[in-house]
Design a protein around this motif. Structure first.
Motif, PDB file in Angstrom:
ATOM      1  N   ARG A   1       0.830  -1.200   0.000  1.00  0.00           N
ATOM      2  CA  ARG A   1       0.000   0.000   0.000  1.00  0.00           C
ATOM      3  C   ARG A   1       0.872   1.261   0.000  1.00  0.00           C
ATOM      4  NH1 ARG A   1      -1.155   3.834   3.198  1.00  0.00           N
ATOM      5  NH2 ARG A   1       0.005   2.873   4.912  1.00  0.00           N
ATOM      6  N   ALA A   2       1.844   1.287   0.902  1.00  0.00           N
ATOM      7  CA  ALA A   2       2.694   2.466   1.019  1.00  0.00           C
ATOM      8  C   ALA A   2       3.477   2.706  -0.271  1.00  0.00           C
ATOM      9  CB  ALA A   2       3.645   2.315   2.197  1.00  0.00           C
ATOM     10  N   TYR A   3       3.985   1.636  -0.860  1.00  0.00           N
ATOM     11  CA  TYR A   3       4.753   1.773  -2.101  1.00  0.00           C
ATOM     12  C   TYR A   3       3.905   2.377  -3.209  1.00  0.00           C
ATOM     13  CZ  TYR A   3       7.023   0.526  -6.475  1.00  0.00           C
ATOM     14  OH  TYR A   3       7.572   0.578  -7.733  1.00  0.00           O
ATOM     15  N   VAL A   4       2.716   1.838  -3.405  1.00  0.00           N
ATOM     16  CA  VAL A   4       1.869   2.321  -4.492  1.00  0.00           C
ATOM     17  C   VAL A   4       1.462   3.772  -4.249  1.00  0.00           C
ATOM     18  CG1 VAL A   4      -0.337   2.002  -5.664  1.00  0.00           C
ATOM     19  CG2 VAL A   4       1.078   0.018  -5.136  1.00  0.00           C
TER      20      VAL A   4
ATOM     21  N   GLY B   1       6.725  10.672 -19.910  1.00  0.00           N
ATOM     22  CA  GLY B   1       5.372  11.123 -19.625  1.00  0.00           C
ATOM     23  C   GLY B   1       4.318  10.168 -20.136  1.00  0.00           C
ATOM     24  N   ALA B   2       4.532   9.622 -21.351  1.00  0.00           N
ATOM     25  CA  ALA B   2       3.575   8.694 -21.941  1.00  0.00           C
ATOM     26  C   ALA B   2       3.479   7.393 -21.154  1.00  0.00           C
ATOM     27  CB  ALA B   2       3.961   8.399 -23.391  1.00  0.00           C
ATOM     28  N   ALA B   3       4.570   6.994 -20.519  1.00  0.00           N
ATOM     29  CA  ALA B   3       4.569   5.757 -19.744  1.00  0.00           C
ATOM     30  C   ALA B   3       4.003   5.951 -18.345  1.00  0.00           C
ATOM     31  CB  ALA B   3       5.993   5.195 -19.664  1.00  0.00           C
ATOM     32  N   GLN B   4       4.427   7.018 -17.675  1.00  0.00           N
ATOM     33  CA  GLN B   4       4.092   7.154 -16.260  1.00  0.00           C
ATOM     34  C   GLN B   4       2.673   7.650 -16.019  1.00  0.00           C
ATOM     35  OE1 GLN B   4       7.044   8.618 -13.568  1.00  0.00           O
ATOM     36  NE2 GLN B   4       8.731   7.656 -14.655  1.00  0.00           N
ATOM     37  N   GLY B   5       2.101   8.394 -16.978  1.00  0.00           N
ATOM     38  CA  GLY B   5       0.706   8.794 -16.831  1.00  0.00           C
ATOM     39  C   GLY B   5      -0.229   7.597 -16.690  1.00  0.00           C
ATOM     40  N   PRO B   6      -0.174   6.633 -17.625  1.00  0.00           N
ATOM     41  CA  PRO B   6      -1.004   5.437 -17.493  1.00  0.00           C
ATOM     42  C   PRO B   6      -0.688   4.614 -16.243  1.00  0.00           C
ATOM     43  CG  PRO B   6      -0.254   5.686 -19.742  1.00  0.00           C
ATOM     44  CD  PRO B   6       0.490   6.703 -18.941  1.00  0.00           C
ATOM     45  N   GLU B   7       0.572   4.612 -15.834  1.00  0.00           N
ATOM     46  CA  GLU B   7       0.922   3.864 -14.625  1.00  0.00           C
ATOM     47  C   GLU B   7       0.268   4.472 -13.392  1.00  0.00           C
ATOM     48  OE1 GLU B   7       5.248   2.348 -16.343  1.00  0.00           O
ATOM     49  OE2 GLU B   7       5.196   3.793 -14.708  1.00  0.00           O
ATOM     50  N   ILE B   8       0.157   5.803 -13.351  1.00  0.00           N
ATOM     51  CA  ILE B   8      -0.543   6.456 -12.244  1.00  0.00           C
ATOM     52  C   ILE B   8      -1.991   5.979 -12.203  1.00  0.00           C
ATOM     53  CG2 ILE B   8      -1.462   8.663 -11.411  1.00  0.00           C
ATOM     54  CD1 ILE B   8       1.135   9.962 -12.531  1.00  0.00           C
ATOM     55  N   THR B   9      -2.640   5.946 -13.367  1.00  0.00           N
ATOM     56  CA  THR B   9      -4.023   5.493 -13.437  1.00  0.00           C
ATOM     57  C   THR B   9      -4.152   4.046 -12.969  1.00  0.00           C
ATOM     58  OG1 THR B   9      -4.428   6.992 -15.295  1.00  0.00           O
ATOM     59  CG2 THR B   9      -6.012   5.222 -14.962  1.00  0.00           C
TER      60      THR B   9
ATOM     61  N   MET C   1      -2.164   2.433 -10.895  1.00  0.00           N
ATOM     62  CA  MET C   1      -1.944   2.337  -9.453  1.00  0.00           C
ATOM     63  C   MET C   1      -3.152   2.841  -8.673  1.00  0.00           C
ATOM     64  SD  MET C   1       2.132   3.183  -8.916  1.00  0.00           S
ATOM     65  CE  MET C   1       2.222   4.647  -9.962  1.00  0.00           C
ATOM     66  N   ARG C   2      -3.778   3.906  -9.153  1.00  0.00           N
ATOM     67  CA  ARG C   2      -4.994   4.382  -8.492  1.00  0.00           C
ATOM     68  C   ARG C   2      -6.092   3.326  -8.561  1.00  0.00           C
ATOM     69  NH1 ARG C   2      -4.862  10.584 -10.811  1.00  0.00           N
ATOM     70  NH2 ARG C   2      -3.771  11.526  -9.030  1.00  0.00           N
ATOM     71  N   GLY C   3      -6.193   2.668  -9.713  1.00  0.00           N
ATOM     72  CA  GLY C   3      -7.173   1.596  -9.852  1.00  0.00           C
ATOM     73  C   GLY C   3      -6.916   0.467  -8.871  1.00  0.00           C
ATOM     74  N   TRP C   4      -5.649   0.112  -8.684  1.00  0.00           N
ATOM     75  CA  TRP C   4      -5.296  -0.946  -7.730  1.00  0.00           C
ATOM     76  C   TRP C   4      -5.707  -0.555  -6.313  1.00  0.00           C
ATOM     77  CZ3 TRP C   4      -2.056  -1.059  -3.471  1.00  0.00           C
ATOM     78  CH2 TRP C   4      -1.695  -2.311  -2.980  1.00  0.00           C
ATOM     79  N   LEU C   5      -5.429   0.685  -5.925  1.00  0.00           N
ATOM     80  CA  LEU C   5      -5.822   1.140  -4.584  1.00  0.00           C
ATOM     81  C   LEU C   5      -7.332   1.057  -4.395  1.00  0.00           C
ATOM     82  CD1 LEU C   5      -3.541   4.301  -4.183  1.00  0.00           C
ATOM     83  CD2 LEU C   5      -3.339   2.170  -2.888  1.00  0.00           C
ATOM     84  N   GLU C   6      -8.086   1.517  -5.383  1.00  0.00           N
ATOM     85  CA  GLU C   6      -9.536   1.504  -5.280  1.00  0.00           C
ATOM     86  C   GLU C   6     -10.070   0.086  -5.179  1.00  0.00           C
ATOM     87  OE1 GLU C   6     -10.791   3.688  -8.692  1.00  0.00           O
ATOM     88  OE2 GLU C   6     -10.431   5.650  -7.768  1.00  0.00           O
TER      89      GLU C   6
ATOM     90  N   ASP D   1       2.006  -8.448  -2.834  1.00  0.00           N
ATOM     91  CA  ASP D   1       1.007  -8.364  -3.891  1.00  0.00           C
ATOM     92  C   ASP D   1       1.642  -8.502  -5.268  1.00  0.00           C
ATOM     93  OD1 ASP D   1      -1.906  -7.468  -4.630  1.00  0.00           O
ATOM     94  OD2 ASP D   1      -0.558  -6.282  -5.887  1.00  0.00           O
ATOM     95  N   VAL D   2       1.000  -9.293  -6.131  1.00  0.00           N
ATOM     96  CA  VAL D   2       1.535  -9.565  -7.465  1.00  0.00           C
ATOM     97  C   VAL D   2       1.653  -8.295  -8.298  1.00  0.00           C
ATOM     98  CG1 VAL D   2       1.048 -10.705  -9.661  1.00  0.00           C
ATOM     99  CG2 VAL D   2       0.761 -11.958  -7.520  1.00  0.00           C
ATOM    100  N   PHE D   3       0.606  -7.483  -8.329  1.00  0.00           N
ATOM    101  CA  PHE D   3       0.643  -6.275  -9.145  1.00  0.00           C
ATOM    102  C   PHE D   3       1.739  -5.332  -8.666  1.00  0.00           C
ATOM    103  CE2 PHE D   3      -0.560  -1.801  -9.669  1.00  0.00           C
ATOM    104  CZ  PHE D   3      -0.539  -1.726 -11.050  1.00  0.00           C
ATOM    105  N   ALA D   4       1.818  -5.117  -7.369  1.00  0.00           N
ATOM    106  CA  ALA D   4       2.842  -4.213  -6.839  1.00  0.00           C
ATOM    107  C   ALA D   4       4.238  -4.734  -7.169  1.00  0.00           C
ATOM    108  CB  ALA D   4       2.675  -4.055  -5.324  1.00  0.00           C
ATOM    109  N   GLN D   5       4.432  -6.058  -7.083  1.00  0.00           N
ATOM    110  CA  GLN D   5       5.730  -6.636  -7.412  1.00  0.00           C
ATOM    111  C   GLN D   5       6.050  -6.437  -8.888  1.00  0.00           C
ATOM    112  OE1 GLN D   5       7.903  -9.093  -5.454  1.00  0.00           O
ATOM    113  NE2 GLN D   5       7.086  -7.943  -3.720  1.00  0.00           N
TER     114      GLN D   5
END
Length: 210
Positions: free
Chosen positions: A67-70, A104-112, A114-119, A183-187
């Protein structure tokens, strides 16, 4: 250079597990699609899978380290995206503009993602209450102000130095997560950060002349 305009294909059916009595919660959903992130020139797109690699068992419920990492990486990525947004109007070197566009093109989608994973794990959707200034590699407000004020070759040099430090901080955080998370996704995210950003650090050092 169509890759600079590539828009990541987002699908956030990421693997999650639960801790209730539902017997199906411990399994990864077969329909979970990947998050596809465009690669650089001559490089294939990267995929952040919603399911674990073959032979990897589904993870238990996300740990506090996951959780903290994401949450922290969301804020970390946000600053990187903010930095890259300055390059089109300020950078003199086409290589710097191209690198910034790719990041920018890579990290923008990654933010989305990670937010989805938290939710999906009931952990909110933001970066939490962490002390973002204390995260490895984060640029200070003063450094960001100087970057915004710079143009031409001076912008290029400041951008590369700040982004190298930023990437090194992200790699440090990701390496730490691999020893603590479950967690698999976080790893998978952490492994991708290490591989991708280590390669980009080498490129940026070369662009700075060593």
């Amino acid at each position: 250079m169509g890759w600079r305009r590539g828009v990541a294909v987002l699908a956030l059916g990421l693997a999650v597990t639960g801790c209730s009595g539902d017997p199906g919660e411990g399994a990864v959903r077969e329909s979970a699609p990947p998050v596809i992130v465009p690669g650089g020139p001559g490089e294939p797109a990267r995929t952040l899978s919603g399911a674990p690699s073959s032979g990897v068992r589904p993870s238990a419920a996300p740990s506090e380290a996951d959780r903290a990492y994401v949450q922290m990486m969301i804020a970390h990525h946000q600053q990187a995206v903010e930095m890259t947004a300055l390059a089109p109007e300020r950078a003199a070197d086409a290589q710097v503009r191209g690198l910034a566009a790719r990041i920018g093109a890579a990290q923008g989608p990654e933010i989305t993602a990670m937010r989805g994973w938290l939710e999906r794990n009931g952990l909110g959707s933001g970066s939490g209450g962490h002390d973002h200034a204390a995260m490895p590699g984060m640029a200070t407000p003063e450094q960001m102000a100087a970057l915004r004020a710079a143009t031409g070759g001076e912008f290029d040099r400041q951008f590369l130095r700040l982004m190298i430090a930023h990437h090194e901080g992200a790699v440090s955080m990701a390496t730490d997560l691999l020893t603590k998370g479950v967690d698999v996704f976080a790893q998978e995210m952490a492994q991708d950060v290490i591989a991708t950003q280590t390669a980009e650090i080498k490129r940026m050092r070369a662009m700075l002349g060593g």
